[in-house]
Write a protein that holds these residues in place. Structure first.
Motif, PDB file in Angstrom:
ATOM      1  N   LEU A  85      11.193  57.919  12.681  1.00 36.98           N
ATOM      2  CA  LEU A  85      10.373  58.588  11.447  1.00 36.98           C
ATOM      3  C   LEU A  85       9.973  57.752  10.256  1.00 36.98           C
ATOM      4  O   LEU A  85       8.998  58.122  10.333  1.00 36.98           O
ATOM      5  CB  LEU A  85      11.848  59.061  11.157  1.00 36.98           C
ATOM      6  N   ALA A  86       9.894  56.619  10.003  1.00 39.33           N
ATOM      7  CA  ALA A  86       9.767  55.942   9.296  1.00 39.33           C
ATOM      8  C   ALA A  86       8.227  54.962   9.997  1.00 39.33           C
ATOM      9  O   ALA A  86       6.667  55.662   9.463  1.00 39.33           O
ATOM     10  CB  ALA A  86      10.349  54.809   8.511  1.00 39.33           C
ATOM     11  N   ASP A  87       8.154  55.271  10.864  1.00 41.33           N
ATOM     12  CA  ASP A  87       7.132  54.691  12.230  1.00 41.33           C
ATOM     13  C   ASP A  87       5.424  55.864  12.091  1.00 41.33           C
ATOM     14  O   ASP A  87       4.974  55.644  11.664  1.00 41.33           O
ATOM     15  CB  ASP A  87       7.417  54.318  13.191  1.00 41.33           C
ATOM     16  N   ARG A  88       6.712  57.101  12.764  1.00 44.02           N
ATOM     17  CA  ARG A  88       5.856  58.124  12.367  1.00 44.02           C
ATOM     18  C   ARG A  88       4.943  58.262  10.669  1.00 44.02           C
ATOM     19  O   ARG A  88       3.802  58.836  10.424  1.00 44.02           O
ATOM     20  CB  ARG A  88       6.340  58.830  12.902  1.00 44.02           C
ATOM     21  N   ILE A  89       5.569  58.302   9.825  1.00 42.91           N
ATOM     22  CA  ILE A  89       5.681  58.332   8.387  1.00 42.91           C
ATOM     23  C   ILE A  89       3.802  57.696   7.843  1.00 42.91           C
ATOM     24  O   ILE A  89       3.193  57.690   7.829  1.00 42.91           O
ATOM     25  CB  ILE A  89       6.527  58.391   7.359  1.00 42.91           C
ATOM     26  N   MET A  90       4.696  56.685   8.764  1.00 45.68           N
ATOM     27  CA  MET A  90       3.037  55.373   8.058  1.00 45.68           C
ATOM     28  C   MET A  90       2.602  55.598   9.195  1.00 45.68           C
ATOM     29  O   MET A  90       1.460  54.953   8.571  1.00 45.68           O
ATOM     30  CB  MET A  90       4.022  53.955   8.330  1.00 45.68           C
ATOM     31  N   ASN A  91       2.432  55.944  10.530  1.00 45.78           N
ATOM     32  CA  ASN A  91       1.409  55.911  11.171  1.00 45.78           C
ATOM     33  C   ASN A  91       0.341  57.254  10.667  1.00 45.78           C
ATOM     34  O   ASN A  91      -1.242  57.771  11.015  1.00 45.78           O
ATOM     35  CB  ASN A  91       1.410  55.925  12.473  1.00 45.78           C
ATOM     36  N   ALA A  92       1.153  57.939  10.121  1.00 43.29           N
ATOM     37  CA  ALA A  92       0.524  59.673   9.161  1.00 43.29           C
ATOM     38  C   ALA A  92      -0.038  59.216   8.494  1.00 43.29           C
ATOM     39  O   ALA A  92      -1.548  60.177   7.810  1.00 43.29           O
ATOM     40  CB  ALA A  92       1.799  59.928   9.328  1.00 43.29           C
ATOM     41  N   LEU A  93      -0.155  58.759   6.825  1.00 44.18           N
ATOM     42  CA  LEU A  93      -0.928  57.938   6.925  1.00 44.18           C
ATOM     43  C   LEU A  93      -2.432  56.112   6.539  1.00 44.18           C
ATOM     44  O   LEU A  93      -3.208  56.371   5.461  1.00 44.18           O
ATOM     45  CB  LEU A  93       0.194  56.971   5.385  1.00 44.18           C
ATOM     46  N   VAL A  94      -2.350  56.582   8.106  1.00 44.96           N
ATOM     47  CA  VAL A  94      -2.978  55.246   8.190  1.00 44.96           C
ATOM     48  C   VAL A  94      -4.666  55.878   8.183  1.00 44.96           C
ATOM     49  O   VAL A  94      -4.916  55.765   7.506  1.00 44.96           O
ATOM     50  CB  VAL A  94      -3.219  54.852   9.734  1.00 44.96           C
ATOM     51  N   THR A  95      -4.804  57.238   8.791  1.00 43.57           N
ATOM     52  CA  THR A  95      -6.647  57.825   8.542  1.00 43.57           C
ATOM     53  C   THR A  95      -6.469  58.174   7.731  1.00 43.57           C
ATOM     54  O   THR A  95      -5.988  58.877   6.398  1.00 43.57           O
ATOM     55  CB  THR A  95      -6.460  58.927   9.667  1.00 43.57           C
ATOM     56  N   PRO A  96      -8.041  57.860   6.612  1.00 41.66           N
ATOM     57  CA  PRO A  96      -7.934  57.743   5.540  1.00 41.66           C
ATOM     58  C   PRO A  96      -8.282  59.552   5.015  1.00 41.66           C
ATOM     59  O   PRO A  96      -8.575  60.419   6.002  1.00 41.66           O
ATOM     60  CB  PRO A  96      -9.650  57.575   5.336  1.00 41.66           C
ATOM     61  N   VAL A  97      -7.513  60.202   4.176  1.00 42.50           N
ATOM     62  CA  VAL A  97      -7.897  61.304   3.315  1.00 42.50           C
ATOM     63  C   VAL A  97      -9.913  61.092   2.623  1.00 42.50           C
ATOM     64  O   VAL A  97      -9.914  60.831   1.331  1.00 42.50           O
ATOM     65  CB  VAL A  97      -6.554  61.865   2.454  1.00 42.50           C
ATOM     66  N   ARG A  98     -10.230  62.597   2.826  1.00 43.05           N
ATOM     67  CA  ARG A  98     -11.877  63.175   2.407  1.00 43.05           C
ATOM     68  C   ARG A  98     -11.104  64.011   1.291  1.00 43.05           C
ATOM     69  O   ARG A  98     -10.895  65.142   1.716  1.00 43.05           O
ATOM     70  CB  ARG A  98     -12.384  62.929   4.083  1.00 43.05           C
ATOM     71  N   ILE A  99     -11.693  63.925   0.523  1.00 44.09           N
ATOM     72  CA  ILE A  99     -11.587  64.512  -1.011  1.00 44.09           C
ATOM     73  C   ILE A  99     -12.814  63.797  -1.692  1.00 44.09           C
ATOM     74  O   ILE A  99     -13.371  63.128  -2.169  1.00 44.09           O
ATOM     75  CB  ILE A  99     -10.774  64.210  -1.902  1.00 44.09           C
ATOM     76  N   ASP A 100     -13.848  65.302  -2.430  1.00 43.10           N
ATOM     77  CA  ASP A 100     -14.991  65.227  -2.219  1.00 43.10           C
ATOM     78  C   ASP A 100     -16.256  64.646  -2.133  1.00 43.10           C
ATOM     79  O   ASP A 100     -16.665  63.996  -2.686  1.00 43.10           O
ATOM     80  CB  ASP A 100     -14.346  65.309  -4.004  1.00 43.10           C
ATOM     81  N   GLY A 101     -16.221  64.278  -1.371  1.00 42.25           N
ATOM     82  CA  GLY A 101     -17.165  63.325  -0.683  1.00 42.25           C
ATOM     83  C   GLY A 101     -16.236  61.679   0.207  1.00 42.25           C
ATOM     84  O   GLY A 101     -17.209  61.487   0.026  1.00 42.25           O
ATOM     85  N   ARG A 102     -15.207  61.639  -0.499  1.00 40.70           N
ATOM     86  CA  ARG A 102     -15.024  59.889  -0.356  1.00 40.70           C
ATOM     87  C   ARG A 102     -14.294  60.416   0.036  1.00 40.70           C
ATOM     88  O   ARG A 102     -12.716  60.840   0.522  1.00 40.70           O
ATOM     89  CB  ARG A 102     -14.344  60.204  -2.247  1.00 40.70           C
ATOM     90  N   GLU A 103     -13.971  58.814   1.062  1.00 43.58           N
ATOM     91  CA  GLU A 103     -13.247  58.704   2.010  1.00 43.58           C
ATOM     92  C   GLU A 103     -11.726  57.716   1.302  1.00 43.58           C
ATOM     93  O   GLU A 103     -12.018  56.617   0.435  1.00 43.58           O
ATOM     94  CB  GLU A 103     -12.999  58.129   3.415  1.00 43.58           C
ATOM     95  N   LEU A 104     -10.531  57.966   0.819  1.00 41.57           N
ATOM     96  CA  LEU A 104      -9.717  57.699  -0.006  1.00 41.57           C
ATOM     97  C   LEU A 104      -8.538  56.918   1.198  1.00 41.57           C
ATOM     98  O   LEU A 104      -7.929  57.935   1.758  1.00 41.57           O
ATOM     99  CB  LEU A 104      -9.086  58.568  -1.485  1.00 41.57           C
ATOM    100  N   THR A 105      -8.081  55.789   0.442  1.00 42.96           N
ATOM    101  CA  THR A 105      -7.299  55.389   1.915  1.00 42.96           C
ATOM    102  C   THR A 105      -5.486  55.380   1.367  1.00 42.96           C
ATOM    103  O   THR A 105      -5.586  55.443  -0.085  1.00 42.96           O
ATOM    104  CB  THR A 105      -7.546  53.374   2.163  1.00 42.96           C
ATOM    105  N   VAL A 106      -4.660  55.962   2.412  1.00 41.67           N
ATOM    106  CA  VAL A 106      -3.569  56.301   1.606  1.00 41.67           C
ATOM    107  C   VAL A 106      -2.568  55.110   2.415  1.00 41.67           C
ATOM    108  O   VAL A 106      -2.720  54.968   2.967  1.00 41.67           O
ATOM    109  CB  VAL A 106      -3.318  57.640   1.828  1.00 41.67           C
TER     110      VAL A 106
END
Length: 711
Positions: free
Chosen positions: A377-398
């Protein structure tokens, strides 16, 4: 138009007007719409006062909900429209210029209180009707055998005119008669209702005792029972009721009929479910909140039958920076995206994700094999956060830090489990973040101890639990006692004597280092003055006192030092303040200014732990220091003979550099005579260590000084 803004009273009346227009179409009343508005004005005023009160006034909201029932606004749609009106317009017209977020939160809580007050008042009204009907039924039962014709008209009027459903059946379960309210509840024809026997009205949600109570009643073993029961309507939807069933006997006391009184609670139940959902789910992300999570966690940790649980405690790394730089709206959108990703990670049976608040989330898994599942479960969570989040034209690394707790149920309570996960998460964060760590009972115990020491620090200073030990500084040339370094200790009531490494970092973190450092300086200066008075013939003994980085930046450092020296009558030349090399790396002129002022007064400044900070040696020229304290790591190779030649060359070079800059050299950690002799040959000026004496009470320094003077 005057152009002047409406006053509070005008805005209040405008809110009451909107409210009356919303609820009037669904209100059973003889009043006109303006007359209903006049009744709603005081209710609106009470909501406005509760909205702006210093503390939340739940009874005010409950009273408004109850007043709606008193005003004949009993239709559930009237409540729904009232709640929508309060949600949309109360803050707008009555909030004035107050903090909008807090007012909206207060408005939501008032809506909950209104709903509770409405439900309570409606229930009391219904129970009163039930009581009247029950009494009429009892009267009717007593007159069936004696004079049925005398009460038939009255019973019929109550039976047909009641707002709650009434049905009469024989003891075999054949339905004999139903009133119009009951037919409307089921939405069917009388024949469709009467064509079924009572035992056929089962529902999957029936409580286990429902049909046991029914059997007892028809056998004459009980007179009545009251349950919450669901029925199926002809269209397949659920009808929830408060059901009261009574046994009717004939004149001779023999059971004859069963009388059912049925209150439709479907809308109330849906409202309660809605309120329950809002109370147990996060408004922003829709995830379960802290309340619901603790309910699930408590069940998980208390389950038996060899069950286990696993918990992942997630905190986003650097989330405050996103809020501060892009605004809270962007931060909220990020949290929603993270919540969606976490939800997709916990879809297996026994798994759930919740938001505790802020940027803190938890994921829970239960079952017999959580040791493996929680890591996955922890591995899935860490992998789920790898893809940056796009907000207002910015890509935010989580990025996120996760603390994992796993174990068998029944050994720890939910609060202890969550505390361990929280501690472990911060351990992952302090290790650099973007990782997960497994809980360690020993690390938990250390963290809990640190927390206990942190909270006890302020009171410890007030209670006088600190004391000072002194370690002599010896002149390597002639072996005379040159002075002493003051080392603070904490006599803790539970943990005994604690060295500075256990509590000085905590004091720096909490800011207590400033008053503690001032106390150490005052006590040390007073002790140095006493030494001078007792041993005037043996020459002045100097006192070395450590300064933390927090003290260096405190604006009262110079003035406090001057005041203490003047109050105790000690010359500035008898005081040496030790500052670690790492605290002065990259120091600007503002940080060095107080040290320069102290040095100009005659106070010596020693650069402590020299050689560990990787500073530029050229910086020594601009630092207001007069003494270098060489770190013990450079002299450990001299404890045995022959000494390490590399260490000898390094120390020789440092001593040569220091003397060329008119700096004296003090060496720490001298433990053998071979070390002392080698350091003397290399030209070091003073030394301290267990070879001469361990830190101890001030009297020991008196003895060493006397031996030195008479030797």
């Amino acid at each position: 138009m005057t152009g002047e803004p409406d006053g509070p009273e005008d805005r209040l009346r405008r809110f009451a007007t909107i409210w009356s227009r919303a609820v009037f179409p669904v209100t059973s009343t003889s009043l006109t719409r303006p007359e209903l508005e006049q009744q709603l004005v005081p209710l609106a005023r009470r909501l406005s006062d509760a909205l702006k009160a210093r503390t939340f006034d739940a009874p005010a909201g409950q009273a408004v909900g109850a007043a709606l029932v008193a005003a004949h606004c009993t239709d559930p749609e009237a409540l729904s429209r009232s709640l929508d009106c309060v949600d949309a317009y109360l803050v707008l017209y009555c909030g004035e210029d107050g903090p909008q977020e807090a007012l909206r939160t207060r408005s939501a809580r008032l809506q909950h209180a209104m709903a509770a007050g409405f439900a309570g008042a409606l229930r009391e009204r219904t129970l009163a009707e039930q009581e009247a009907i029950s009494q009429a039924a009892l009267n009717a039962r007593s007159t069936v055998a004696e004079a049925l014709h005398a009460s038939e008209a009255r019973f019929r009027a109550v039976f047909e005119g009641a707002a709650i459903g009434i049905g009469i059946a024989d003891l075999e379960g054949n339905i004999l008669q139903v009133n119009g309210a009951l037919l409307r509840m089921f939405g069917g024809s009388e024949q469709g209702v009467r064509g079924r026997k009572v035992p056929e009205w089962t529902h999957p949600e029936d409580a286990p005792q429902v049909w046991r109570l029914y059997e007892e009643l028809v056998r004459g073993e009980r007179e009545h029972y009251h349950v919450e029961k669901a029925f199926y309507r002809p269209d397949g939807t659920a009808l929830w009721t408060n059901l009261t069933v009574s046994l009717l006997r004939d004149a001779d006391g023999r059971p004859q009929y069963q009388l059912a009184l049925m209150e439709d609670t479907t809308e109330r139940r849906l409202l309660n479910l809605r309120l329950r959902y809002e109370a147990t789910h996060d408004a922003l992300t829709g995830l379960p909140n802290r309340t619901l999570f603790f309910e699930r966690l408590e069940k998980a940790v208390s389950a038996g039958n060899d069950q286990r649980f696993g918990l992942c405690y997630l905190d986003l790394d650097g989330f405050k920076t996103i809020n501060d730089s892009l605004g809270h709206a962007a931060g909220d959108r990020l949290l929603v995206e993270v919540a969606d990703r976490l939800q997709s990670c916990a879809t297996a049976p026994g798994e759930m994700v919740a938001r505790l608040g802020g940027d803190e989330f938890v994921a829970l898994t239960t079952g017999p094999d959580t040791e493996r599942e929680v890591d996955a479960l922890a591995d899935r969570i860490m992998n789920a956060l790898v893809t940056p989040v796009r907000i207002d034209g910015r890509e935010l690394t989580v990025r996120g830090s996760i603390g994992i707790v796993e174990g068998p149920a029944g050994e720890r309570g939910p609060a202890e489990v969550l505390r361990s996960a929280d501690i472990t998460m911060y351990r992952a964060k302090s290790a650099g973040g973007n990782r997960f760590e497994l809980a360690d009972p020993e690390a938990d115990a250390r963290a809990i101890t640190r927390h206990g020491l942190t909270t006890a620090l302020p009171a410890a200073l007030d209670r006088g639990e600190f004391f000072i030990e002194y370690q002599p500084l010896v002149h390597l040339g002639d072996g005379s006692v040159h002075g002493a370094e003051a080392l603070v200790r904490w006599l803790h009531p539970q943990h005994g004597v604690l060295g500075p490494d256990r509590f000085i970092p905590l004091a720096e973190h909490t800011g207590l280092i400033v008053p503690l450092g001032r106390w150490v300086l005052e006590q040390s200066v007073r002790q140095a003055r006493q030494w001078q008075e007792r041993h005037a013939d043996s020459g002045p003994l100097r006192i070395n006192v450590n300064l933390s980085p927090c003290q260096l930046t405190h604006p009262g450092l110079v003035q406090d030092t001057v005041d203490i020296l003047e109050r105790e009558g000690l010359d500035a030349e008898a005081l040496c303040l030790e500052v670690t090399e790492s605290a002065l790396i990259g120091a600007d002129d503002d940080l060095l200014k107080p040290l320069r002022r102290l040095a100009e007064m005659g106070v010596d400044i020693a650069l402590d732990d020299f050689g560990t900070g990787y500073s530029n040696l050229a910086n020594l020229r601009r630092l207001p220091v007069s003494i270098l304290k060489l770190d013990r790591s450079f002299t450990q190779g001299m404890q045995q003979f022959p000494a390490d030649p590399v260490d000898l060359k390094i120390v020789e070079g440092i001593v040569s550099l220091a003397h060329s800059l008119d700096l004296a050299v003090t060496v720490e950690g001298v433990e053998t005579g071979a070390q002392a002799e080698q350091l003397r040959i290399l030209g070091c000026d003073t030394a301290q260590g267990w070879y001469y004496a361990r830190p101890g009470p001030p009297e020991r320094l008196h003895e060493l000084a006397l031996v030195d003077a008479t030797g």
